[in-house]
Write an enzyme that holds these catalytic residues in place. Structure first.
Site, PDB file in Angstrom:
ATOM      1  N   ASP A  25     -80.118  16.920 164.033  1.00 53.76           N
ATOM      2  CA  ASP A  25     -79.058  16.733 165.014  1.00 53.76           C
ATOM      3  C   ASP A  25     -79.498  15.610 165.956  1.00 53.76           C
ATOM      4  OD1 ASP A  25     -76.780  17.268 166.606  1.00 53.76           O
ATOM      5  OD2 ASP A  25     -78.002  18.488 167.945  1.00 53.76           O
TER       6      ASP A  25
ATOM      7  N   ARG B   9     -72.519   8.707 175.924  1.00 52.71           N
ATOM      8  CA  ARG B   9     -71.547   9.703 175.491  1.00 52.71           C
ATOM      9  C   ARG B   9     -70.278   9.525 176.322  1.00 52.71           C
ATOM     10  NH1 ARG B   9     -73.734  14.270 172.979  1.00 52.71           N
ATOM     11  NH2 ARG B   9     -72.293  15.656 174.057  1.00 52.71           N
TER      12      ARG B   9
ATOM     13  N   ASP C 129     -71.154  12.775 167.547  1.00 53.28           N
ATOM     14  CA  ASP C 129     -70.825  11.645 168.409  1.00 53.28           C
ATOM     15  C   ASP C 129     -70.081  10.551 167.660  1.00 53.28           C
ATOM     16  OD1 ASP C 129     -71.817  12.736 170.672  1.00 53.28           O
ATOM     17  OD2 ASP C 129     -73.741  11.698 170.612  1.00 53.28           O
TER      18      ASP C 129
ATOM     19  N   ASN D 118     -74.124  24.802 167.208  1.00 52.16           N
ATOM     20  CA  ASN D 118     -73.451  24.070 166.136  1.00 52.16           C
ATOM     21  C   ASN D 118     -74.406  23.630 165.038  1.00 52.16           C
ATOM     22  OD1 ASN D 118     -74.699  22.306 167.927  1.00 52.16           O
ATOM     23  ND2 ASN D 118     -73.312  20.638 167.460  1.00 52.16           N
TER      24      ASN D 118
END
Length: 1309
Positions: free
Chosen positions: A413, A768, A850, A973
């Site tokens: 991740d 982000r 992302d 997740n």
């Protein structure tokens, strides 16, 4: 208790089973039925709250444990042979003696299981007897009972800091706003507070809660293990239905915080609670080495049966060749002798009993002990300890440690795994205008230090602004600070007040506002006509309101820490930064004071002492010149009476994600302070000091399908229904309507396009991004929508779909306010770790949710991507276009690799693919081609992927390429991805402990992966592989002595070694050295393995434990057994010694040969090695001499009495031991010498370098890596593009001799 017929019991059991299996349950209060027997109560079919996690009972322990152990085929095999030995015609040993080995193994395992089960019993008893408060109708109050007494339908009261005993539907709370704060760290590891809202209107609760007034029916779904969803409604007597979800459920195991007490209705109890349904116990996986081991055990079984067939056939032929009946063949009572064929048939089973240890009974037990030892050394490695969190590596799967040394693919991740998951507000765009926040960039440039130093760079905690910041300062360029980083000095002082709250470190909580934006807000505030419609004010209101942040107030006594003197204070923080940038000398003070513009009717004292709030749990305070102390405090949610205490200085924010915390702190920096939040309202203080209380009508929570969240509020001034929404840009932009307001004109009409341009720029910088919107909902539209919403919330069937549909229905025609860019910094040493893993032959994939631009920027920053790489970006809208692109790309890549001119070159190809295209790539008809392309790429970045896609990618690669995979992540997740991989690693980061709880191993930092794999993984695999091969060799070498003896005794199944000594040989004499070998041997030092990651490749693929090495060891065992048997046989030929006098030297010679064979294999001798090896020799002689001295009639008619004593007085014994051992081990020793001299492996070269002095060794390691084409890793910032001077790593394959090879040969010879 009345007697009931068996038929009635069966009928009730069937009714109970049907009631428990229904999709919906109808529950009623137990109070009207209090005092009746359980069978007459309405909820009698549902289990109680007592739990039982034990596997056994006292009476049934032995049969149940034996049944459990006999699931292992090896145990059934050895028990069968022991029983077979009781049959007289096939017995090889005394029947009682044959039972000893298997009884020892079964007894040790049973003792281990019993101790573990007893600990579970003690834990269950302690938990079941925990006190709690249950309402009694007779007593008219809550009475003290135990957890085990709780039943479905009871009313349970939980007070502050108590753990919830069962799953409770919240009906009452002491908080006036109807909120109960809970901490779920026992369930998911998250320490931030969560709010639960009570169901109103179903019970009298004013002035006091009255459980007896509850006369409704609770209808809920069947128990399940989903911690985030709950379907339920309460049906009142008038048939009105009131819906409830997870927001009204208190889960068993949660802790009540900041709430005096709460009362709930028990809906699930005991093993039906969500916490217990999620308690799956320890994880069991089969390692790759264990699967290979089972195959070799089958080969040993085939070898055993072959040897037994030879023995049976030999016995038959020997009997056939006898001219008469010899006197030692004794007939049965009838004078009858078995025929040669029947005797040969019996001899087959006798030989199985005699040669049974060819199947290593103690191997599995030894492997378990070795793995326990390996795990001990891993968990106690100081280099894998994180000082910041005081955590060390955790091993949750105890049986796959060796898989760490065979990893070929890593799936990682990004957020929280490669990055810190500490979100820092960097930039924003409002109404198409970008605000760069240069001053804040300067602060972050100064703060660019490792995390462990983060809290030490402030000399005084900055006070949050009341109305704004000083604007009279010069511009400063953040780039000017970069060349000062190397000579920066750090001052250690204490952290900030909110360091104990989630996501509230100094790095995250402090934001320096942009002057231009501050002026814009000031103008909007001063203009009364535009206050309610100004988009800049609405933007920051959206930041403060559109979240789930819980606000608390720290009320404990504060620890005062000395600050700097007044003479060190400057007039403005930006002046401090400007002067800091211009300094070229040492920096001892980064921030000394924060001065704000005073607001009307308020003054800000310039105190030189810092106030720190300390929140539970106790934290250590390091004060200047003060004794370190521990302080604790409690938090409570602010109520109306606390408003005097609600100042920005003493607020504590509890956020569920770092993104939300960063945005709330950004709003606070501009004066929009979130003061309080309840389920029905949210209070925000404006820069003017005015407090606005917004009525919260509904919260549309975030989900992975919508990728956005919204909060519907009623504006306290305009009385309008306003929907604030935030989410990913691709999810927001398609929902936009016209620009923000009709009065906007000119280029402001292009707000969406300008904002998208800024968003793309943020993503390219690795930030982000989030978009913020506003929508004014009309009264009529809200009333219509509200009816549909309540209907969806009260539904049981398809509740999630209906609720999401209502959210989508409202989130349309949105007006864009702006966007934010938040930085998530790389963790320490991530580029170095990834480069080392790549040198080790491991392919690293990144799977992130992302944007593509953000992921690519991160890829360059952490050295996943290099400037020289050919980056293939796959993003297609339809399958036809993607198929064409995939085929063309694959053809080009294949053509390059098959070109003869490119034999010794490696094309550095990287693949970037988005989530939609990945769905197409993983379809059944394209899957094979996609995997073929991906395996030819050095790096793969999958962007915008869902948790299910992550799991799917790992599964496809593992199955299609047949490789060992490892998945690492830190959030919920990532759980499916972690569970899909061969090895799952969770990082205990900022997003709770879901990933850690689902993982096989848990670490605190990504950099720890380097040593965990390259050092401990390599050691665990090589140690265990070598030990298993040695175990097979040891057993075959020893048992073959008995086999060769059969050729001299007519294949009669007799043994020349005493039965007891044969048992002692495997159980005691030779059992500890291989276990020590598997735990402590080091083929190469940790420094070499970290310095030359290429050495890790020896364990990949087939590794060292191969079909070839196994059979070479088997052949060596046959050779050594031949030598150990026939040299003494030839020496004693034609002598008159008895069978045990012949067997004792054989036993001793075999013992020395087996131990010295292990000595050749040991790579690193320590004191422990010497003690165990010499101790085994001493134990052998002590036990054998004692046994020979006391055993007079142990084995009639022959007895080993005084045999070893007589042998040790004979020089022939010592001569045989020396000559035979040397001849037996000479081929193996010569093979090692020649191989290590003529064609040394990388591991042999590394061992040679280990013997050099450290400076010479380090120089040789650098030369080794440089000649292999590996450049040193240079530090890389997240926002810095890759340096063009960096060399491109290439795959390491055997090639022509290099300068290092020649240098090594010269040193070696």
């Amino acid at each position: 208790m009345t007697w009931r017929s068996p038929l009635a019991l069966v009928r009730d059991a069937l009714r109970g089973q049907r009631a428990r299996e229904k999709d919906l349950r109808n529950l009623a209060s137990n109070l009207p039925y209090e005092g009746l027997e359980r069978a007459k109560q309405p909820n009698c079919y549902f289990p109680g709250n007592a739990i039982k996690t034990t596997k056994y009972t006292l009476l049934l322990f032995i049969p149940m444990n034996l049944f459990e152990q006999f699931h292992r085929l090896a145990n059934i095999y050895f028990v069968g042979l022991a029983i077979l030995n009781f049959v007289p015609v096939v017995s090889a040993f005394q029947p009682e003696v044959a039972l000893i080995p298997i009884c020892v193994v079964l007894s040790l395992t049973a003792l281990k299981d019993a101790s573990e089960d007893f600990r579970r019993y003690q834990s269950d008893r302690k938990l079941n007897n925990t006190p709690c408060l249950i309402y009694s109708r007779k007593e008219q109050q809550f009475i003290k009972r135990h957890w085990k007494d709780v039943r479905v339908g009871d009313f349970v009261k939980v007070v502050c800091n108590e753990i919830v005993p069962a799953d409770l539907l919240l009906l009452h709370t002491s908080d006036p706003s109807g909120v109960c704060h809970i901490e779920t760290s026992n369930l998911d590891g998250e320490i931030n507070l969560k709010q639960r809202k009570m169901m109103s209107g179903v019970c009298i609760s004013d002035p006091e809660f009255e459980p007896e007034s509850f006369n409704s029916a609770v209808v809920c779904e069947k128990p399940n293990n989903n911690l985030n969803h709950f379907k339920c409604y309460v049906e009142k007597p008038n048939k009105e239905k009131v819906g409830a979800g997870i927001e009204s459920l208190l889960l068993r195991g949660c802790t009540v915080r900041n709430t005096d007490h709460a009362v709930g209705f028990v809906v699930y109890a005991g093993h039906e609670t969500k916490a217990m349904l999620n308690n799956k116990g320890p994880r069991y996986k089969r390692s790759k080495l264990e699967r290979k081991l089972n195959t070799d055990v089958i080969f040993c079984v085939i070898l055993l049966f072959t040897m037994c067939l030879i023995g049976a056939l030999g016995h038959f032929l020997w009997l056939q060749a006898l001219p008469g009946v010899p006197p030692y063949l004794v007939p049965d009572g009838n004078g009858h002798l078995d025929s040669p064929s029947l005797s040969g048939f019996y001899m087959f089973f006798t030989m199985i009993i005699l040669l049974q240890i060819l199947i290593p009974i103690s191997l599995y037990v030894s492997i378990e002990l070795v793995k326990i030892g390996q795990i001990f050394f891993i968990t106690n490695d100081i280099d894998l300890h994180d000082e910041g969190t005081d955590s060390r590596v955790q091993c949750k799967a105890l049986n796959i440690t060796e898989d760490l040394g065979q990893i070929e693919y890593i799936f990682s991740d990004k957020t929280g795994t490669l990055t810190e998951n500490k979100m820092v507000f960097r930039r924003c765009s409002i109404m198409g205008t970008e605000y760069a926040h240069k001053e804040n960039a300067i602060r972050l440039a100064v703060l660019d230090v490792p995390e462990s130093e983060e809290e030490v760079i402030f000399n005084q905690q900055p006070r949050p602004p009341r109305i704004g910041w000083s604007l009279d300062t010069e511009d400063s360029n953040p780039e000017d600070t970069r060349h000062h980083h190397d000579n920066r000095r750090k001052s250690k002082v204490t952290g900030n007040a909110q360091s104990d709250a989630a996501f509230s470190s100094l790095l995250e909580a402090v934001v320096i506002p942009d002057r231009t934006l501050l002026q814009q807000i000031s103008r909007a505030e001063s203009s009364s006509s535009s206050r309610n419609i100004d988009p800049h004010l609405d933007f920051f209101l959206g930041l403060a309101i559109c979240n789930t942040v819980v606000v608390s107030v720290a009320t404990a006594q504060r620890q005062r820490v000395s600050g700097v003197s007044r003479s060190d204070q400057t007039s403005n923080p930006l002046d401090t930064l400007s002067s800091l940038v211009k300094k070229s000398g040492s920096r001892q003070h980064f921030f000394t004071s924060w001065q704000h513009k005073p607001k009307k009717n308020r003054t800000i004292s310039e105190d030189s002492v810092e106030e720190e709030d300390h929140v539970k749990p106790p934290v250590k305070i390091e004060g200047s010149g003060e004794t370190n102390k521990l302080h604790t405090c409690s938090l409570h949610a602010p109520s109306q009476c606390d408003k005097s205490a609600m100042t920005p200085d003493n607020l504590s924010y509890e956020a569920e994600s770092p993104d939300e915390a960063a945005l709330v702190y950004a709003a606070k920096a501009y004066g929009f302070t979130l003061l309080a939040r309840t389920p029905d309202s949210v209070t925000v203080r404006l820069p003017s000091g005015e407090d606005l209380v917004f009525q919260v009508l509904d919260t549309l929570t975030f989900d992975y399908n919508r990728k956005r969240m919204s909060v519907l509020v009623r504006h306290p001034i305009t009385k309008e229904y306003v929907l604030y929404t935030k989410g990913a840009d691709h999810a927001i932009m398609e929902l936009l309507a016209t620009p923000y307001a009709e009065h906007l004109s000119g280029k402001q009409k292009n707000i969406a396009a300008d904002t998208q341009y800024h968003l793309d720029g943020y993503a390219k910088e690795g930030l982000r991004t989030l978009c913020f919107t506003k929508k004014v909902v009309s009264d009529k539209a809200y009333e219509s929508w509200s009816v549909n919403r309540q209907r969806a919330l009260a539904a049981i069937d398809n509740r999630e779909e209906l609720v999401m549909d209502t959210a989508v229905q409202l989130e349309t025609d949105l007006s864009l306010l702006g966007a934010t860019g938040i930085e998530d910094r790389l963790q320490e040493s991530v580029p170095e770790t990834i480069m080392a893993l790549r040198e080790a032959g491991i392919q690293v994939w990144v799977l992130t949710g992302d944007k593509t631009e953000t992921a690519v920027n991160i890829g360059y920053a952490c050295r996943l991507l290099e400037e020289e790489d050919l980056v293939i970006n796959m993003s297609c809208g339809n399958k036809f276009a993607f198929t064409s692109m995939l085929d063309c790309t694959l053809e080009e890549v294949r053509r390059f690799s098959e070109d003869p001119r490119n034999v010794d070159t490696t094309q550095n190809i990287s693949l970037v693919i988005d989530g939609h295209t990945l769905t197409l790539a993983l379809s059944s008809d394209l899957q094979k081609r996609f995997v073929d392309l991906a395996k030819r790429c050095r790096t793969v970045l999958c962007c915008r992927v869902t948790p299910l896609q992550k799991s799917r990618v790992v599964t496809v690669v593992r199955e299609k390429l047949n490789v060992m995979t490892l998945a690492v992540g830190d959030g919920a997740n990532d759980v499916s991805m972690i569970q899909a991989a061969d090895v799952g690693i969770g990082i205990s980061g900022q997003e709770g402990m879901q990933a850690v709880m689902a993982s096989d191993f848990a670490i605190s930092r990504f950099k720890h992966l380097k040593k965990l794999l390259l050092v401990h993984g390599h050691w665990c695999y090589t140690r265990l592989a070598s030990m298993i091969i040695y175990f097979f060799y040891k057993n075959v070498a020893y048992v073959n002595l008995l086999f060769w003896h059969q050729f001299l005794c007519g294949f009669s199944g007799t043994a020349m070694i005493d039965y007891w000594l044969m048992i002692f040989f495997n159980l005691f004499f030779t059992s500890v050295p291989p276990i020590m070998f598997g735990i402590m041997d080091k083929d190469v030092s940790a420094e070499m393995l970290l310095g030359v990651p290429e050495l890790y490749r020896t364990g990949q693929g087939t590794g060292e434990y191969t079909f070839k090495t196994f059979w070479i060891s088997m052949l060596d065992a046959f050779y050594q057994s031949l030598v150990c048997f026939f040299i003494p046989y030839l020496a004693y030929q034609d002598s008159d010694i008895d069978v045990f006098t012949f067997g004792t030297p054989l036993n001793t010679i075999s013992f020395f040969t087996i131990l010295l064979h292990l000595s050749i294999e040991i790579k690193a001798w320590t004191v422990v090695h010497w003690v165990i090896m010499l101790g085994s020799v001493a134990l052998y002689f002590i036990v054998t001499l004692a046994y020979s001295a006391i055993c007079v009639t142990c084995n009639p008619p022959s007895n080993p009495y005084w045999i070893l004593q007589r042998q040790m007085a004979d020089p022939m014994f010592y001569l045989l031991c020396i000559i035979t051992t040397v001849v037996a081990l000479l081929p193996r020793y010569m093979f090692h010498v020649l191989r290590n001299s003529i064609a040394p492996s990388p591991l042999v070269k590394a061992r040679h370098l280990d013997r050099l002095d450290p400076s010479t060794r380090d120089q040789c390691m650098k030369m080794w890596r440089s000649f292999r084409g590996i450049a040193q890793v240079k530090p890389s910032r997240l926002s810095t593009p890759p340096s063009p001077t960096l060399e491109t790593p290439v795959d390491i394959h055997p090639h022509s001799p290099t300068t290092f090879d020649i240098m090594w040969d010269e040193r070696h010879h």
